[in-house]
Design an enzyme around this catalytic site. Structure first.
Site, PDB file in Angstrom:
ATOM      1  N   ASP B  90      13.148  -7.364 -17.123  1.00 16.36           N
ATOM      2  CA  ASP B  90      14.570  -7.241 -17.400  1.00 16.36           C
ATOM      3  C   ASP B  90      14.922  -8.229 -18.521  1.00 16.36           C
ATOM      4  OD1 ASP B  90      14.693  -9.734 -16.234  1.00 16.36           O
ATOM      5  OD2 ASP B  90      15.797  -9.099 -14.467  1.00 16.36           O
ATOM      6  N   GLY B  93      19.982 -10.825 -18.529  1.00 18.89           N
ATOM      7  CA  GLY B  93      21.439 -10.725 -18.519  1.00 18.89           C
ATOM      8  C   GLY B  93      22.017 -10.648 -17.114  1.00 18.89           C
ATOM      9  N   ASP B 144      22.014  -7.372 -22.047  1.00 18.98           N
ATOM     10  CA  ASP B 144      23.312  -6.754 -21.791  1.00 18.98           C
ATOM     11  C   ASP B 144      24.164  -7.636 -20.906  1.00 18.98           C
ATOM     12  OD1 ASP B 144      21.807  -6.500 -19.441  1.00 18.98           O
ATOM     13  OD2 ASP B 144      22.929  -4.728 -18.806  1.00 18.98           O
ATOM     14  N   ASP B 263      13.904   0.084  -9.211  1.00 16.14           N
ATOM     15  CA  ASP B 263      13.345  -1.202  -8.782  1.00 16.14           C
ATOM     16  C   ASP B 263      14.322  -1.848  -7.828  1.00 16.14           C
ATOM     17  OD1 ASP B 263      15.297  -2.238 -10.949  1.00 16.14           O
ATOM     18  OD2 ASP B 263      14.606  -4.047  -9.929  1.00 16.14           O
ATOM     19  N   CYS B 301       1.647   6.412   8.598  1.00 14.56           N
ATOM     20  CA  CYS B 301       1.508   5.522   7.436  1.00 14.56           C
ATOM     21  C   CYS B 301       0.069   5.027   7.322  1.00 14.56           C
ATOM     22  CB  CYS B 301       2.469   4.344   7.557  1.00 14.56           C
ATOM     23  SG  CYS B 301       2.365   3.191   6.176  1.00 14.56           S
ATOM     24  N   CYS B 303      -0.844   2.298   5.488  1.00 10.98           N
ATOM     25  CA  CYS B 303      -0.907   0.917   4.990  1.00 10.98           C
ATOM     26  C   CYS B 303      -1.761   0.054   5.926  1.00 10.98           C
ATOM     27  CB  CYS B 303       0.491   0.320   4.818  1.00 10.98           C
ATOM     28  SG  CYS B 303       1.209  -0.365   6.319  1.00 10.98           S
ATOM     29  N   CYS B 306      -0.167  -0.696   9.347  1.00  9.06           N
ATOM     30  CA  CYS B 306      -0.128   0.431  10.287  1.00  9.06           C
ATOM     31  C   CYS B 306      -1.528   0.829  10.748  1.00  9.06           C
ATOM     32  CB  CYS B 306       0.611   1.617   9.669  1.00  9.06           C
ATOM     33  SG  CYS B 306       2.400   1.324   9.573  1.00  9.06           S
ATOM     34  N   HIS B 332       4.018  -2.978   4.240  1.00  8.04           N
ATOM     35  CA  HIS B 332       4.371  -1.670   4.804  1.00  8.04           C
ATOM     36  C   HIS B 332       5.579  -1.073   4.079  1.00  8.04           C
ATOM     37  CE1 HIS B 332       5.485   1.552   7.467  1.00  8.04           C
ATOM     38  NE2 HIS B 332       6.709   1.050   7.445  1.00  8.04           N
TER      39      HIS B 332
END
Lengths: 384, 384
Positions: B90, B93, B144, B263, B301, B303, B306, B332
């Site tokens: 970013d 700003g 910005d 994001d 899931c 992951c 899990c 997770h």
């Protein structure tokens, strides 16, 4: 089960394979401490990757939270923690002494207030074994009292005699065949009392022995002679576990004196405090120097942190109080201690242990090798 | 470089491959936030494992600590963080507005006091680009101002016009060909002002656009119409990045409206607070129910958490304030959002996106699907 096969020796030092229900381990070994059912910040896959062989769990913490029944509902610590290898649990005795409030020791056991909610809890030899059977470790410990340092000869003697009576009670209630119960040799730093503890404990003929009551504040010049006296009095064909010991220099000296197993929160705790272990001593990642160093903590280390990160990045994480910092330093420090025992094992097997240990010490001790360390090496150089 | 190829559409929603100097990513995608050069608690290998494609870094935090020069000395964020894939930074700003003290906004830029040491710092469009070139991300943002909500029409108009002048200054000093600069469409929730921002920004013809000034406190009934108005005004053949947005329902609604990139700190932050994301809403691991549940967070899931842990174990970690708890819940939650975008991409490709999104919403919103969500789906169902 619980076979202990010595494969090489160098004076008192030895390399052995120790068979447990959940797998064979090679000693000398360092055991990471998973106090509350987790080695702080480290996953089971990472424990495997850094070379951990057996993980320690704490009866005191786990009986209070989540309680041994919940751990047992997962099939014990391996199921609960997802670490499929061997475990060892302590008896709770030591931590009641160090963490419990308003404890009262009687012949029956110890009454203390939980450090979590102040509730009154009664821990006896019978209850300790009950909890440890629920936790389901491969190696469990007899319930003992670990007297503080200093303590009077009378107190230490009365305490170790009570610990022997508690050992009998532990053995009487122990019901699982797949757990080896190690008694704990006490006696502080007094050779007469250590001899008494050995004399009263040896007849039990267990699968292995713990050496307790040390690393509780006494100087190393008293601690290591007591270790040497203890290992000299123990049978050669059984594993010896020096409880709560885990600074690099203590591992090397202990191995020289014939110790096979070690545990300590040191590598993970000092990692959380921002320190990294190396052959040249500890690096303080909180200091300013590492912030601009583009090399890894240790060029020779194969841990994830050393293969991926610069000191500058890790120092940034520590400074920014980012979770990945303590995680990576804990990982590196575990790998350092595991590599240290691997190197010691190789040196024992190659017949170069004592020269290796002296070269290591010359690099490690920045202000000269201390007398207690040289003395431990020398004592260990000749087999008992 | 920076090619954006649309592969499938469903109304406004689209699947595309976006080529960056450090690799090709597939949109719609969620980008984890590595505020201080680390996605909190998560290693680069884990980011790959959960399906992260592009990581966000914060100019404000990294310019203050460790400074862009130190990151540049590592070859930029990929070398510093050991994450070899694409990055986005970013402009600083937004965070100056939310974190800086005593800020003063002039035509030149923003003067603020560092939240770390109180030192006075001048952030201008030129300085923002200088820092972002040092950090070396693939996608960088124009400097910005993000006005607060609510703000007067006059303020938002003056601010967006200044942001357009700042954009020109950013483009004037930008020197790296391997970084794509995205301008940021502002205008709050006012369609006239959004139209003005689009009109003034489109001629720059950049590689992609960010939609800013939203998710700053306005209700969703105002936010999503502003998203819809923005995406309708943007060219179809360029990626669109909705800044700071990342609740599951916002991703699905944003994708429906033609957003490609998202994001948010949400998955890791809510994980550190003990919450786990699922298709049935969030599970509060601090509550008592999970403490005795022997199933994983989510059976479907894949992951690490899990595949290895019960809810009871994870709830124990959270309760015991063990580092592995926030680490595993963050992991997770990242996987959940990445899987959500994967499922959305599959549904767009299969021509089932809108029915999939409605079924998902029926399971997710426990008190009924809100009007703003249904409206976003409906608006997005027809291509512009």
């Amino acid at each position: 089960m619980f076979e202990f096969d010595i494969q090489a020796t160098a004076g008192r030092a030895r390399v052995a394979s120790f068979t447990t229900p959940r797998g064979q381990v090679t000693t000398p070994m360092f055991m990471p401490v998973g106090t509350q059912g987790t080695v702080k910040g480290i996953s089971p896959d990472e424990l495997h990757a850094v070379g951990s062989q057996m993980i320690l769990g704490n009866t005191y913490h786990l009986m209070l939270r989540p309680g041994e029944a919940m751990v047992a509902a997962h099939g014990g610590l391996p199921g609960f923690t997802a670490y499929p290898g061997p475990f060892l649990t302590d008896s709770g005795g030591f931590q009641v002494m160090s963490l419990g409030h308003m404890r009262r020791i009687t012949e029956d056991g110890v009454v203390f207030k939980s450090h979590l909610d102040g509730s009154l809890i009664n821990l006896t030899p019978e209850r300790s074994i009950q909890v440890q059977e629920g936790l389901g470790a491969d190696i469990i410990m007899a319930f003992d009292e670990c007297p503080p340092y200093p303590a009077t000869t009378e107190y230490v003697k009365a305490s170790l005699e009570r610990t022997v009576r508690w050992l009998e009670r532990c053995l009487n209630v122990k019901s699982r065949e797949d757990q080896a119960l190690f008694p704990i040799i006490q006696g502080g730093t007094d050779e007469t009392l250590r001899a008494l503890s050995l004399e009263l404990t040896l007849p039990v003929n267990p699968h292995g022995f713990a050496i307790g009551g040390l690393a509780v504040g006494e100087p190393k010049t008293e601690m290591f002679p007591a270790v040497a006296f203890s290992t000299a009095g123990l049978p050669e064909n059984k594993p010896r576990y020096l409880m709560g010991v885990g600074h690099p220099e203590d591992l090397v000296a202990g191995i020289a004196l014939g110790v096979d197993m070690f545990d300590c929160v040191y590598p993970t705790r000092t990692g959380r405090f921002g320190y990294a272990l190396t052959d040249q001593g500890r690096i303080n990642m909180n200091s300013s120097a590492p912030r601009t160093q583009l090399q890894p903590i240790d060029e020779s280390c194969d841990c994830y942190a050393c293969r991926h990160y610069t000191r500058a990045y890790l120092a940034h994480l520590v400074r920014a109080e980012e979770m990945l910092g303590p995680r990576m330093l804990s990982l590196h420090n575990l790998r350092y201690l595991h590599r240290l025992t691997e190197r010691a094992r190789d040196a024992i097997s190659n017949g170069t242990f004592h020269s290796w240990a002296r070269v290591w010490a010359d690099g490690y001790f920045k202000n000269g090798v201390p007398e207690w360390f040289s003395q431990a090496l020398q004592t260990g150089e000749t087999a008992v």
